[in-house]
Design an enzyme around this catalytic site. Sequence first.
Site, PDB file in Angstrom:
ATOM      1  N   ASP A   1      -5.092   5.877  -9.008  1.00 58.22           N
ATOM      2  CA  ASP A   1      -5.865   7.300  -9.183  1.00 58.22           C
ATOM      3  C   ASP A   1      -6.801   7.278  -8.341  1.00 58.22           C
ATOM      4  OD1 ASP A   1      -7.844   5.834 -10.091  1.00 58.22           O
ATOM      5  OD2 ASP A   1      -7.928   6.853 -12.093  1.00 58.22           O
TER       6      ASP A   1
ATOM      7  N   HIS B   1       7.719 -21.528 -20.211  1.00 60.26           N
ATOM      8  CA  HIS B   1       7.316 -20.136 -19.916  1.00 60.26           C
ATOM      9  C   HIS B   1       8.507 -18.929 -20.145  1.00 60.26           C
ATOM     10  CE1 HIS B   1       3.459 -21.784 -18.993  1.00 60.26           C
ATOM     11  NE2 HIS B   1       4.041 -22.599 -17.921  1.00 60.26           N
TER      12      HIS B   1
ATOM     13  N   THR C   1     -11.187   0.913 -13.240  1.00 59.55           N
ATOM     14  CA  THR C   1     -11.588  -0.372 -13.911  1.00 59.55           C
ATOM     15  C   THR C   1     -10.371  -1.126 -13.589  1.00 59.55           C
ATOM     16  OG1 THR C   1     -10.664   0.687 -15.800  1.00 59.55           O
ATOM     17  CG2 THR C   1     -13.339   0.534 -15.656  1.00 59.55           C
TER      18      THR C   1
ATOM     19  N   HIS D   1       3.053 -18.339 -15.080  1.00 56.37           N
ATOM     20  CA  HIS D   1       3.328 -18.382 -16.382  1.00 56.37           C
ATOM     21  C   HIS D   1       3.822 -17.086 -17.028  1.00 56.37           C
ATOM     22  CE1 HIS D   1       0.309 -22.220 -17.272  1.00 56.37           C
ATOM     23  NE2 HIS D   1       1.459 -22.321 -16.190  1.00 56.37           N
TER      24      HIS D   1
ATOM     25  N   CYS E   1      -7.058   1.707 -10.539  1.00 58.99           N
ATOM     26  CA  CYS E   1      -7.931   2.885 -11.024  1.00 58.99           C
ATOM     27  C   CYS E   1      -9.425   2.232 -11.172  1.00 58.99           C
ATOM     28  CB  CYS E   1      -7.408   3.258 -12.471  1.00 58.99           C
ATOM     29  SG  CYS E   1      -7.717   1.996 -13.813  1.00 58.99           S
TER      30      CYS E   1
END
Length: 146
Positions: free
Chosen positions: A7, A132, A66, A97, A64
Site C-alpha cells: 500500500d 515441520h 507496519t 520451519h 504496508c
Amino acid sequence: MLAIGSDHGGFALKQEIMKHLDEKGVAYKDFGTYSEDSVDYPVYGETIGKAVASGEYERGIVICGTGIGISIAANKVKGVRAALCGDCYSAEYTRRHNDANVLALGGRVTGPGLACKIVDTFLGNEFEGGRHERRVAEISDIESRN
Ligand code: RB5
C-alpha cells in the site's frame, strides 16, 4: 518468480527492495501500488496472496506501514503462509520451519538496509521438511476446518 506489492505506507520501501532485486538479478512482478496516494492494504494482500497461492509465483513480498494489516489480509488466502519479519533470524526460520511463502515487511518500521537483508535471507533459505511438514500440514487443516 517473485510477486511484490504494497500500500502507500509500504511504497517507498517497495521501491528500495525492487532496486535491490534488480541489482541481484532476481525476477519479480510489481503488483502496485504505484504511488504514495492512499490505497487500502487488503487489496494488495489479497492480490499477492492469490498470485502465490495459485502457484503462478513462487513467493511473495507484501509491505504496508507496519506490515501487520497486509500480512493479516494475505493470510486470509488459502495456501498462504505470510510471515511478518523485522529481523533476519525470523526470516530464516520462517522459511526453514514454517515454509512461509510470503514475506511481510513494515515500511514505516524497518529501514531499507535491514529490509533488503531480510529479503535476501527469506529468499535464500529452504523449508527443512521432516517434523515441520506435519506442523505445516496442521496449519492447512485449520484452513479446511474453518
Ligand atoms: C496505512 O496508513 C496503514 O494503516 C497501513 O499501511 C498499515 O500499517 C496497516 O496495517
